[in-house]
Write a protein that holds these residues in place. Structure first.
Motif, PDB file in Angstrom:
ATOM      1  N   THR A  30      80.267 159.079  24.911  1.00 33.25           N
ATOM      2  CA  THR A  30      80.237 157.715  24.376  1.00 33.25           C
ATOM      3  C   THR A  30      80.622 156.714  25.449  1.00 33.25           C
ATOM      4  OG1 THR A  30      80.854 158.566  22.193  1.00 33.25           O
ATOM      5  CG2 THR A  30      81.137 156.206  22.565  1.00 33.25           C
ATOM      6  N   ARG A  31      81.582 157.099  26.267  1.00 38.77           N
ATOM      7  CA  ARG A  31      82.044 156.217  27.335  1.00 38.77           C
ATOM      8  C   ARG A  31      80.907 155.886  28.307  1.00 38.77           C
ATOM      9  NH1 ARG A  31      87.917 156.826  30.037  1.00 38.77           N
ATOM     10  NH2 ARG A  31      87.818 155.089  31.491  1.00 38.77           N
ATOM     11  N   GLU A  32      80.130 156.894  28.691  1.00 44.98           N
ATOM     12  CA  GLU A  32      79.027 156.642  29.617  1.00 44.98           C
ATOM     13  C   GLU A  32      77.959 155.766  28.977  1.00 44.98           C
ATOM     14  OE1 GLU A  32      77.438 160.069  31.527  1.00 44.98           O
ATOM     15  OE2 GLU A  32      79.283 160.487  32.643  1.00 44.98           O
ATOM     16  N   ARG A  33      77.695 155.978  27.690  1.00 45.18           N
ATOM     17  CA  ARG A  33      76.734 155.110  27.003  1.00 45.18           C
ATOM     18  C   ARG A  33      77.235 153.671  26.967  1.00 45.18           C
ATOM     19  NH1 ARG A  33      76.155 159.499  23.302  1.00 45.18           N
ATOM     20  NH2 ARG A  33      77.508 158.456  21.783  1.00 45.18           N
ATOM     21  N   MET A  34      78.534 153.495  26.723  1.00 42.45           N
ATOM     22  CA  MET A  34      79.105 152.148  26.674  1.00 42.45           C
ATOM     23  C   MET A  34      79.070 151.477  28.046  1.00 42.45           C
ATOM     24  SD  MET A  34      79.761 151.295  23.618  1.00 42.45           S
ATOM     25  CE  MET A  34      80.606 149.787  24.073  1.00 42.45           C
ATOM     26  N   GLN A  35      79.260 152.262  29.099  1.00 40.86           N
ATOM     27  CA  GLN A  35      79.154 151.707  30.450  1.00 40.86           C
ATOM     28  C   GLN A  35      77.754 151.165  30.703  1.00 40.86           C
ATOM     29  OE1 GLN A  35      80.328 155.047  32.866  1.00 40.86           O
ATOM     30  NE2 GLN A  35      82.410 155.043  32.055  1.00 40.86           N
ATOM     31  N   SER A  36      76.744 151.930  30.284  1.00 36.73           N
ATOM     32  CA  SER A  36      75.365 151.473  30.445  1.00 36.73           C
ATOM     33  C   SER A  36      75.106 150.223  29.614  1.00 36.73           C
ATOM     34  CB  SER A  36      74.394 152.589  30.057  1.00 36.73           C
ATOM     35  OG  SER A  36      74.542 153.701  30.926  1.00 36.73           O
ATOM     36  N   GLU A  37      75.673 150.176  28.401  1.00 38.98           N
ATOM     37  CA  GLU A  37      75.535 148.986  27.562  1.00 38.98           C
ATOM     38  C   GLU A  37      76.159 147.766  28.243  1.00 38.98           C
ATOM     39  OE1 GLU A  37      74.270 148.176  24.267  1.00 38.98           O
ATOM     40  OE2 GLU A  37      73.068 149.892  24.903  1.00 38.98           O
ATOM     41  N   LEU A  38      77.338 147.955  28.838  1.00 39.54           N
ATOM     42  CA  LEU A  38      78.030 146.845  29.492  1.00 39.54           C
ATOM     43  C   LEU A  38      77.236 146.345  30.694  1.00 39.54           C
ATOM     44  CD1 LEU A  38      80.447 144.980  29.673  1.00 39.54           C
ATOM     45  CD2 LEU A  38      81.674 146.763  30.946  1.00 39.54           C
ATOM     46  N   VAL A  39      76.645 147.266  31.449  1.00 40.02           N
ATOM     47  CA  VAL A  39      75.793 146.871  32.576  1.00 40.02           C
ATOM     48  C   VAL A  39      74.647 145.996  32.084  1.00 40.02           C
ATOM     49  CG1 VAL A  39      74.078 147.759  34.208  1.00 40.02           C
ATOM     50  CG2 VAL A  39      76.364 148.770  34.128  1.00 40.02           C
ATOM     51  N   ARG A  40      74.007 146.406  30.987  1.00 39.89           N
ATOM     52  CA  ARG A  40      72.892 145.640  30.435  1.00 39.89           C
ATOM     53  C   ARG A  40      73.360 144.256  29.972  1.00 39.89           C
ATOM     54  NH1 ARG A  40      71.302 144.569  25.460  1.00 39.89           N
ATOM     55  NH2 ARG A  40      72.780 146.027  24.517  1.00 39.89           N
ATOM     56  N   ILE A  41      74.497 144.216  29.288  1.00 40.64           N
ATOM     57  CA  ILE A  41      75.030 142.949  28.780  1.00 40.64           C
ATOM     58  C   ILE A  41      75.366 142.003  29.930  1.00 40.64           C
ATOM     59  CG2 ILE A  41      77.017 141.915  27.606  1.00 40.64           C
ATOM     60  CD1 ILE A  41      76.973 144.466  25.795  1.00 40.64           C
ATOM     61  N   CYS A  42      75.984 142.534  30.979  1.00 36.19           N
ATOM     62  CA  CYS A  42      76.348 141.694  32.131  1.00 36.19           C
ATOM     63  C   CYS A  42      75.102 141.172  32.844  1.00 36.19           C
ATOM     64  CB  CYS A  42      77.228 142.481  33.097  1.00 36.19           C
ATOM     65  SG  CYS A  42      78.885 142.793  32.472  1.00 36.19           S
ATOM     66  N   ALA A  43      74.064 142.016  32.913  1.00 36.71           N
ATOM     67  CA  ALA A  43      72.817 141.575  33.538  1.00 36.71           C
ATOM     68  C   ALA A  43      72.205 140.414  32.760  1.00 36.71           C
ATOM     69  CB  ALA A  43      71.837 142.739  33.633  1.00 36.71           C
ATOM     70  N   GLU A  44      72.353 140.436  31.438  1.00 33.32           N
ATOM     71  CA  GLU A  44      71.767 139.379  30.602  1.00 33.32           C
ATOM     72  C   GLU A  44      72.618 138.121  30.575  1.00 33.32           C
ATOM     73  OE1 GLU A  44      70.237 140.383  26.776  1.00 33.32           O
ATOM     74  OE2 GLU A  44      69.668 142.419  27.375  1.00 33.32           O
ATOM     75  N   THR A  45      73.941 138.262  30.536  1.00 26.61           N
ATOM     76  CA  THR A  45      74.811 137.092  30.389  1.00 26.61           C
ATOM     77  C   THR A  45      75.199 136.460  31.723  1.00 26.61           C
ATOM     78  OG1 THR A  45      76.843 138.419  30.424  1.00 26.61           O
ATOM     79  CG2 THR A  45      75.782 138.070  28.278  1.00 26.61           C
ATOM     80  N   LYS A  46      75.140 137.235  32.810  1.00 26.77           N
ATOM     81  CA  LYS A  46      75.537 136.765  34.149  1.00 26.77           C
ATOM     82  C   LYS A  46      77.018 136.410  34.229  1.00 26.77           C
ATOM     83  CE  LYS A  46      71.188 136.974  35.317  1.00 26.77           C
ATOM     84  NZ  LYS A  46      70.668 138.140  36.074  1.00 26.77           N
ATOM     85  N   ALA A  47      77.821 136.934  33.308  1.00 28.19           N
ATOM     86  CA  ALA A  47      79.256 136.659  33.338  1.00 28.19           C
ATOM     87  C   ALA A  47      79.934 137.458  34.447  1.00 28.19           C
ATOM     88  CB  ALA A  47      79.894 137.020  31.999  1.00 28.19           C
ATOM     89  N   ALA A  48      80.956 136.870  35.065  1.00 25.14           N
ATOM     90  CA  ALA A  48      81.823 137.621  35.975  1.00 25.14           C
ATOM     91  C   ALA A  48      82.727 138.513  35.133  1.00 25.14           C
ATOM     92  CB  ALA A  48      82.651 136.673  36.823  1.00 25.14           C
ATOM     93  N   VAL A  49      83.157 139.640  35.701  1.00 25.89           N
ATOM     94  CA  VAL A  49      84.004 140.570  34.971  1.00 25.89           C
ATOM     95  C   VAL A  49      85.142 141.044  35.871  1.00 25.89           C
ATOM     96  CG1 VAL A  49      84.123 142.743  33.681  1.00 25.89           C
ATOM     97  CG2 VAL A  49      82.002 141.414  33.657  1.00 25.89           C
ATOM     98  N   VAL A  50      86.358 141.040  35.324  1.00 28.61           N
ATOM     99  CA  VAL A  50      87.493 141.741  35.937  1.00 28.61           C
ATOM    100  C   VAL A  50      87.849 142.869  34.977  1.00 28.61           C
ATOM    101  CG1 VAL A  50      89.843 141.600  36.822  1.00 28.61           C
ATOM    102  CG2 VAL A  50      88.299 139.643  37.069  1.00 28.61           C
ATOM    103  N   PHE A  51      87.777 144.113  35.459  1.00 26.01           N
ATOM    104  CA  PHE A  51      87.773 145.291  34.607  1.00 26.01           C
ATOM    105  C   PHE A  51      88.860 146.259  35.086  1.00 26.01           C
ATOM    106  CE2 PHE A  51      86.186 149.422  33.228  1.00 26.01           C
ATOM    107  CZ  PHE A  51      85.550 149.187  32.017  1.00 26.01           C
ATOM    108  N   VAL A  52      89.813 146.572  34.216  1.00 28.97           N
ATOM    109  CA  VAL A  52      90.874 147.528  34.536  1.00 28.97           C
ATOM    110  C   VAL A  52      90.460 148.915  34.054  1.00 28.97           C
ATOM    111  CG1 VAL A  52      93.244 148.239  34.002  1.00 28.97           C
ATOM    112  CG2 VAL A  52      92.736 145.835  34.517  1.00 28.97           C
ATOM    113  N   THR A  53      90.608 149.922  34.912  1.00 32.29           N
ATOM    114  CA  THR A  53      90.252 151.283  34.534  1.00 32.29           C
ATOM    115  C   THR A  53      91.090 152.291  35.322  1.00 32.29           C
ATOM    116  OG1 THR A  53      88.435 152.891  34.360  1.00 32.29           O
ATOM    117  CG2 THR A  53      88.383 151.392  36.240  1.00 32.29           C
ATOM    118  N   HIS A  54      91.199 153.511  34.745  1.00 33.30           N
ATOM    119  CA  HIS A  54      91.779 154.644  35.463  1.00 33.30           C
ATOM    120  C   HIS A  54      90.695 155.589  35.969  1.00 33.30           C
ATOM    121  CE1 HIS A  54      95.715 153.722  33.465  1.00 33.30           C
ATOM    122  NE2 HIS A  54      96.167 154.243  34.585  1.00 33.30           N
ATOM    123  N   SER A  55      89.439 155.329  35.598  1.00 34.79           N
ATOM    124  CA  SER A  55      88.352 156.250  35.910  1.00 34.79           C
ATOM    125  C   SER A  55      87.612 155.831  37.176  1.00 34.79           C
ATOM    126  CB  SER A  55      87.374 156.302  34.731  1.00 34.79           C
ATOM    127  OG  SER A  55      86.189 156.971  35.094  1.00 34.79           O
TER     128      SER A  55
END
Length: 286
Positions: free
Chosen positions: A187-212
């Motif tokens: 599910t995590r990998e699917r959500m990552q792909s979804e986020l990539v698509r969303i960012c490509a469409e919205t052009k928003a900057a992102v600051v993202f905290v992760t352990h992965s």
């Protein structure tokens, strides 16, 4: 014949950075002693539309830095600007959206109702709220679930709703604190792909905290590797995997992906700098 040096004037057409962190430290007071230094003299610039991940050992201050950018906490020293404004003003102006590890949806509101909530709180009319919610529901691929309640959704679907809600007011910046940390790997990998698509469409900057490490590399233009407490920026890795619109699942098998993966891993697990306490080489990579 005398000459006059040209005067350097700022380019009014140059956009302000999405985030400008300059010399920021955060010290938490203690009952005894000097307190705990979570961040020490951190400086970082995030360009408009850029995706930057913060990664490092637990307790290195990456979530603290995100909270400071969001004006949920105040730095002990240094300054933070969001699109050229003090962080507090950017929060008041709703210049950013924020998503946490837990979706935080209201159980008595539907998918559409949860997404509409920020707009409702800021006085947006019902028709405009509904239109914006419908647009975002399609963006996060939940068109068949607008009338469902949170307990009728999977964890990944709930996170999609939380991301849609963070986009409700069309922010130019997203602040995300391990939004996929509680999900299973598929599910995590699917959500990552979804986020990539969303960012490509919205052009928003992102600051993202992760352990992965793989998550940081797959998503980011740059990965900021932080040292153990007191949190400092050890190095910034330019991932160089191309524009968001061109990132698909096959990227995970790309040579450049593995090269950036190794570089980030070496920085996290490599020899500590002289200022880093010994015996703190472990890092979570869940």
């Amino acid at each position: 014949m005398s000459t006059t040096a040209p005067i350097n004037t700022p380019d009014v057409n140059t956009p302000a950075p999405a985030v400008e962190v300059v010399g920021v430290s955060r010290v938490f007071a203690a009952r005894k002693g000097d307190g705990v230094t979570a961040l020490d003299n951190v400086s970082l610039t995030v360009a408009p539309g850029e995706f930057v991940s913060l990664i490092g050992p637990s307790g290195c201050g990456k979530s603290t830095l995100l909270r400071l950018i969001a004006d949920l906490d105040t730095p002990t020293s240094g300054s933070i600007e969001v699109f050229g404004k003090p962080a507090r003003q950017a929060r008041i102006d709703q210049d950013y959206g924020i998503a946490f590890q837990q979706a935080g949806l209201l159980p008595w509101r539907t998918v559409a109702g949860n997404i509409e909530l920020p707009l409702e709180l800021h006085g947006v009319g019902r028709a405009a709220r509904r239109a914006r919610a419908a647009e975002l529901i399609e963006l996060v691929s939940l068109g068949d679930f607008s009338g469902n309640y949170p307990d009728q959704l999977s964890g990944g679907m709930q996170q999609r709703v939380a991301i849609a809600r963070s986009l409700a007011e069309s922010p130019s910046l997203l602040l995300m604190d391990e939004p996929f940390g509680a999900l299973d790997e598929m599910t995590r990998e699917r959500m990552q792909s979804e986020l990539v698509r969303i960012c490509a469409e919205t052009k928003a900057a992102v600051v993202f905290v992760t352990h992965s490490i793989p998550e940081a590399v797959f998503l980011s233009d740059r990965v900021v590797v932080m040292s153990p407490r007191p949190g400092r920026i050890r190095e910034v890795v330019n991932v160089g995997l191309g524009d968001m619109s061109g990132r698909g699942e096959d990227l995970r098998e790309d040579e450049g992906f593995f090269r950036a993966l190794s570089q980030v891993r070496d920085l996290l697990y490599g020899d500590e700098t002289p200022s880093t306490p010994q015996g703190t080489r472990g890092v979570e990579t869940r």
